[in-house]
Write an enzyme that holds these catalytic residues in place. Structure first.
Site, PDB file in Angstrom:
ATOM      1  N   ASP A 119     -38.383   0.001  20.379  1.00 41.98           N
ATOM      2  CA  ASP A 119     -37.065   0.194  20.975  1.00 41.98           C
ATOM      3  C   ASP A 119     -36.674   1.644  20.712  1.00 41.98           C
ATOM      4  O   ASP A 119     -36.431   2.043  19.571  1.00 41.98           O
ATOM      5  CB  ASP A 119     -36.056  -0.764  20.340  1.00 41.98           C
ATOM      6  CG  ASP A 119     -34.692  -0.719  21.028  1.00 41.98           C
ATOM      7  OD1 ASP A 119     -34.303   0.367  21.506  1.00 41.98           O
ATOM      8  OD2 ASP A 119     -34.002  -1.749  21.071  1.00 41.98           O
TER       9      ASP A 119
ATOM     10  N   TYR B 246     -31.479  -4.274  15.822  1.00 44.26           N
ATOM     11  CA  TYR B 246     -30.294  -4.709  16.559  1.00 44.26           C
ATOM     12  C   TYR B 246     -30.123  -6.228  16.491  1.00 44.26           C
ATOM     13  O   TYR B 246     -31.071  -6.987  16.702  1.00 44.26           O
ATOM     14  CB  TYR B 246     -30.411  -4.232  18.011  1.00 44.26           C
ATOM     15  CG  TYR B 246     -29.393  -4.802  18.950  1.00 44.26           C
ATOM     16  CD1 TYR B 246     -28.035  -4.726  18.661  1.00 44.26           C
ATOM     17  CD2 TYR B 246     -29.782  -5.413  20.130  1.00 44.26           C
ATOM     18  CE1 TYR B 246     -27.100  -5.255  19.529  1.00 44.26           C
ATOM     19  CE2 TYR B 246     -28.849  -5.931  21.012  1.00 44.26           C
ATOM     20  CZ  TYR B 246     -27.507  -5.855  20.697  1.00 44.26           C
ATOM     21  OH  TYR B 246     -26.579  -6.382  21.556  1.00 44.26           O
TER      22      TYR B 246
END
Length: 379
Positions: free
Chosen positions: A170, A98
């Site tokens: 994550d 990300y």
């Protein structure tokens, strides 16, 4: 208790004081002390709030960890985790994670001499070769955002343990419904609760789970000291969202598989990235560590087609940041979610200008397909 029941009854199940089925919203900043230094467990809502505590207990239980923490955003949670490190430390990160994670490392933590190295964490030899003396953690996404690369969590965690460093995962794309990194050896799990756990595009939140009491104490100190906590109303909404994450993820997953197969057959599409496709290079690795493939499909539109007109022509699918809501959302990573990553690096890893990322919602899949067909017709 089975997992689908745990989603509904885990953490703190109801309110013991009133019998309320749902955890109340304790909308208060402070708490009465019976006498000096004597409390009922709470003194100030930055330090602890009953609604937030219920959420934190719930996510810890779902992920199989020791302690959970709720933050005002996913990046607030990531920031708190990175604050565990000190000047001179280095973190290895996945090469197409990300953009906000890259940005906070590259633009904020670099000011405090916390370094990072970008590697392909799916290549175990690369992981081993890059663990030098200053490396203190490996930060991975699996699947990655947006190219759906898969990292073997168990194998990377074993390498990290041998070297005495942390594994941070994550888990936003998968949620604990499909994947539980702590059970595979990870030390810390991070979620943007904004996404699938909330599930309705109506809140911003971050969650962190740890599997070590000492790390938990440090993280609680950081959370309390820096103050990026989730408020009670958003904590309430996130608990509510988690109750239905199982049924929603099943629908996201089923729709996404159909959409990925549909896109593979379209002449306008050059490549589809989705771990549920049999020809995905790490399909079997993902199947071994997760029970589903999720709702995220990325694809490259051939250069002879105008991706901008395609995006502008969609009617049901919404062009917007974020993902994981009940509605289908589409974005252009190069100019939106991953704009913070330098173009040369984006090009190197495959985040091209004609790549789009689709968060497949829970609408009728035939309506999603029809919307894509109509948009493709606008060349």
């Amino acid at each position: 208790m089975k997992f689908n029941s745990l989603l509904i009854h885990g953490g703190v199940d109801g309110d013991e004081f009133t019998g309320a089925v749902n955890i109340p919203i304790y909308q208060t900043s402070t708490y009465k002390q019976e006498t000096l230094g004597v409390t009922k467990g709470y003194e100030y809502s930055r330090t602890g709030n009953p609604t937030r505590d219920a959420l934190e207990k719930l996510i810890a239980q779902l992920e199989g960890g020791i302690r959970g923490f709720a933050f005002a955003s996913g990046l607030a949670g990531i920031t708190a985790v990175l604050t565990l490190f000190k000047a001179g430390d280095r973190v290895l990160i996945s090469d197409n994670l990300y953009g906000g994670t890259f940005r906070v490392l590259d633009k904020i933590f670099s000011n405090f001499d916390i370094k990072y190295s970008i590697i392909d964490t799916s290549e175990l030899e690369q992981v081993k070769d890059n663990i030098k003396e200053d490396v203190k953690a490996i930060f991975i996404e699996t699947p990655t955002n947006p190219l759906a690369d898969i990292t073997d969590i168990k194998k990377v965690s074993n390498i990290a343990k041998e070297k005495g460093i942390l594994t941070i995962v994550d888990n936003t794309f998968m949620t604990p419904y499909f994947q539980r990194p702590i059970t595979l050896g990870a030390d810390i799990v991070i979620h943007s609760g904004t996404k699938y756990l909330g599930g309705h595009s109506d809140l911003v939140a971050g969650l962190v789970v740890v599997n070590d009491e000492a790390i938990g104490e440090k993280l609680h100190f950081i959370q309390n000291s820096t103050g990026g906590v989730l408020g009670p109303f958003d904590s309430f909404l996130l608990i509510r969202g988690i109750k239905t994450v199982g049924v929603r993820m099943d629908r996201h997953n089923n729709n996404a598989i159909k959409i990925a197969l549909f896109l593979q057959k379209r002449e306008e599409v050059e490549k589809v990235y989705y771990p549920g496709l049999i020809d995905h290079p790490s399909h079997e690795v993902h199947k071994a560590q997760a029970s589903g493939f999720g709702g995220m499909v990325s694809f490259v539109i051939k250069k002879e087609y105008d991706y901008k007109k395609f995006l502008e022509s969609l009617k049901i699918i919404t062009l917007a940041e974020s993902l994981g809501g009940v509605e289908s959302l589409i974005c252009h990573p190069a100019s939106m979610t991953h704009a913070a990553i330098p173009k040369e690096l984006r090009d190197k890893v495959g985040i091209s200008d004609n790549l789009v990322r689709l968060s497949v919602g829970i609408e009728d899949v035939s309506d999603i397909e029809e919307d894509l067909i109509n948009a493709f017709n606008f060349k």
